[in-house]
Design an enzyme around this catalytic site. Sequence first.
Site, PDB file in Angstrom:
ATOM      1  N   ARG A  85       4.671  -4.849   0.859  1.00  0.00           N
ATOM      2  CA  ARG A  85       4.496  -5.542   2.144  1.00  0.00           C
ATOM      3  C   ARG A  85       4.262  -7.033   1.891  1.00  0.00           C
ATOM      4  NH1 ARG A  85      -0.288  -2.989   5.162  1.00  0.00           N
ATOM      5  NH2 ARG A  85       1.188  -1.257   5.070  1.00  0.00           N
ATOM      6  N   HIS A 130      -0.794  -3.418  -0.538  1.00  0.00           N
ATOM      7  CA  HIS A 130       0.663  -3.278  -0.436  1.00  0.00           C
ATOM      8  C   HIS A 130       1.374  -4.519  -0.963  1.00  0.00           C
ATOM      9  CE1 HIS A 130       1.481   0.432   1.901  1.00  0.00           C
ATOM     10  NE2 HIS A 130       0.264   0.251   2.391  1.00  0.00           N
ATOM     11  N   ASP A 137       3.353   4.076   1.634  1.00  0.00           N
ATOM     12  CA  ASP A 137       2.919   4.925   2.748  1.00  0.00           C
ATOM     13  C   ASP A 137       4.032   5.936   3.012  1.00  0.00           C
ATOM     14  OD1 ASP A 137       0.587   3.405   3.085  1.00  0.00           O
ATOM     15  OD2 ASP A 137       1.528   2.092   4.565  1.00  0.00           O
ATOM     16  N   GLU A 195      -6.741   7.070   4.704  1.00  0.00           N
ATOM     17  CA  GLU A 195      -5.370   7.157   5.199  1.00  0.00           C
ATOM     18  C   GLU A 195      -4.635   8.200   4.375  1.00  0.00           C
ATOM     19  OE1 GLU A 195      -3.901   3.170   4.790  1.00  0.00           O
ATOM     20  OE2 GLU A 195      -4.908   2.461   6.602  1.00  0.00           O
ATOM     21  N   HIS A 198      -1.370   7.079   2.274  1.00  0.00           N
ATOM     22  CA  HIS A 198      -1.442   5.851   1.484  1.00  0.00           C
ATOM     23  C   HIS A 198      -1.743   6.165   0.020  1.00  0.00           C
ATOM     24  CE1 HIS A 198      -2.959   1.507   1.112  1.00  0.00           C
ATOM     25  NE2 HIS A 198      -3.397   2.071   0.008  1.00  0.00           N
TER      26      HIS A 198
END
Length: 216
Positions: A85, A130, A137, A195, A198
């Site tokens: 990301r 990320h 994910d 999460e 993740h």
Amino acid sequence: MKDMKDMKNHSENQDSSGFVKIPDVAGDVILEIRYYSTFNFIGDRIDGYTQPTALLTKEAAAALKAASDEAINQGYRLKIYDAYRPQRAVDHFVRWAKDLEDQRMKKVFYPEVPKEKLFTLGFIAEHSGHSRGSTVDLTLFDMSRGCDVDMGGYFDFFGDISHYDHPDLTDAQRAGRALLRDIMLHAGFEPYENEWWHFTLANEPYPNTYFDLRVE
């Protein structure tokens, strides 16, 4: 969304030599890149996502290939929602979180959480693991049934049901989460308890570097 590891020593970086496109290494994965689409907690395409693809460091992609092979052997495919990301995407998240008037996606992604508390509750942060390039994910797609495995909650939901061990899960939902975790652990990834989707490569190659390459 939040990952505090190595946050004090971050640096933005444009060197793409250590990255690969996931489909070039793990060709059996399914891509559903939510931040390229408008179906995400903001409701817009996110800055830095110029193509509906996914990148990882070479090391993380090789480990993901091993996870993909194991999933296929058990009758599943990996479905990727996000991987590397860009820092500019994280900056987009931060700007959005500060705009309390924009709550278009509240009913879907954060129905029980006041937007003004997204920072204090840890759902949004100024840096993300990320951006180091070795976090992914994902979920499982059941090939025999032709649908995603029921995980008892969905990607990027800001709420307790996203925690791996939430008490309200059915036995089938717990089994789905456990299977995904087992596959990823066996391939060398570490989970994030808050999460279920993740995972970060245990021996990530750039633990102190936050990249700002475009996803393209």
